[in-house]
Design a protein around this motif. Structure first.
Motif, PDB file in Angstrom:
ATOM      1  N   LEU A  59       0.835  -1.203   0.000  1.00  0.00           N
ATOM      2  CA  LEU A  59       0.000   0.000   0.000  1.00  0.00           C
ATOM      3  C   LEU A  59       0.869   1.252   0.000  1.00  0.00           C
ATOM      4  O   LEU A  59       0.605   2.200  -0.743  1.00  0.00           O
ATOM      5  N   ALA A  60       1.912   1.259   0.803  1.00  0.00           N
ATOM      6  CA  ALA A  60       2.775   2.436   0.916  1.00  0.00           C
ATOM      7  C   ALA A  60       3.474   2.757  -0.406  1.00  0.00           C
ATOM      8  O   ALA A  60       3.679   3.926  -0.734  1.00  0.00           O
ATOM      9  N   LYS A  62       2.350   2.622  -3.252  1.00  0.00           N
ATOM     10  CA  LYS A  62       1.416   3.286  -4.157  1.00  0.00           C
ATOM     11  C   LYS A  62       1.128   4.726  -3.732  1.00  0.00           C
ATOM     12  O   LYS A  62       0.447   5.448  -4.440  1.00  0.00           O
ATOM     13  N   ARG A  63       1.646   5.142  -2.581  1.00  0.00           N
ATOM     14  CA  ARG A  63       1.352   6.462  -2.039  1.00  0.00           C
ATOM     15  C   ARG A  63       2.596   7.351  -2.063  1.00  0.00           C
ATOM     16  O   ARG A  63       3.714   6.853  -2.093  1.00  0.00           O
ATOM     17  N   THR A  64       2.368   8.647  -2.009  1.00  0.00           N
ATOM     18  CA  THR A  64       3.479   9.597  -1.903  1.00  0.00           C
ATOM     19  C   THR A  64       3.459  10.312  -0.556  1.00  0.00           C
ATOM     20  O   THR A  64       4.434  10.939  -0.183  1.00  0.00           O
ATOM     21  N   THR A  65       2.329  10.214   0.151  1.00  0.00           N
ATOM     22  CA  THR A  65       2.222  10.831   1.477  1.00  0.00           C
ATOM     23  C   THR A  65       1.682   9.802   2.462  1.00  0.00           C
ATOM     24  O   THR A  65       1.034   8.826   2.068  1.00  0.00           O
ATOM     25  N   ASN A  66       1.931  10.038   3.744  1.00  0.00           N
ATOM     26  CA  ASN A  66       1.361   9.151   4.749  1.00  0.00           C
ATOM     27  C   ASN A  66      -0.108   9.531   4.976  1.00  0.00           C
ATOM     28  O   ASN A  66      -0.616  10.464   4.350  1.00  0.00           O
ATOM     29  N   PHE A  67      -0.778   8.831   5.868  1.00  0.00           N
ATOM     30  CA  PHE A  67      -2.206   9.064   6.077  1.00  0.00           C
ATOM     31  C   PHE A  67      -2.521  10.430   6.670  1.00  0.00           C
ATOM     32  O   PHE A  67      -3.658  10.878   6.649  1.00  0.00           O
TER      33      PHE A  67
END
Length: 142
Positions: A59-60, A62-67
């Motif tokens: 999941l991480a 695929k992301r550029t920022t944390n939650f």
């Protein structure tokens, strides 16, 4: 609000360590005693952690920022070098001799276990020694 969720995550992690037995050096050493009274229960704890980690890192990636909107920094190195092998061996030897590793030992220390405090002091001395050696090496190269 961010600090509250950080506290909550740390509390959940600490409770998980306590419930799984990871803060009990005897249980950890029993797991490592493959040819004696082997206790395989921590294999399930590690397997669960690996399973959660696989999904979390997928999941991480695929992301550029944390939650919470902050920058997400994932490790970029993917090679195995001498420093990684030596560090892993040192970690394993320390874990095998004492039955503690960094997360659980902090929980045990907070619970008042004297051996955990001694381990934390030794761990901090090792960390400071590493930093001093690293700075000396960088200074020589410059």
């Amino acid at each position: 609000m961010l600090r509250f969720f950080e506290f909550l995550a740390g509390l959940l992690f600490g409770l998980g360590l306590i419930l799984s037995g990871m803060t009990n050096p005897a249980k950890v050493l029993g797991f490592l005693d493959l040819f004696g009274q082997w206790d395989p229960s921590l294999a399930f704890v590690m397997g669960g952690a690996i399973l959660v980690g696989i999904f979390a890192f997928a999941l991480a990636k695929k992301r550029t920022t944390n939650f919470f909107g902050g920058a997400l920094h994932l490790p970029k190195a993917s090679h195995i070098d001498k420093r990684l092998v030596i560090g892993s061996l040192m970690f394993g030897v320390g874990w095998g001799l004492a039955g503690f590793c960094p997360g659980p030992v902090l929980v045990s220390m907070a619970a008042g276990h004297e051996k955990a405090l001694i381990f934390v002091i030794a761990m901090l001395i090792g960390m400071i020694g590493f930093e001093m050696a690293e700075r000396a090496t960088l200074k020589k190269k410059a």
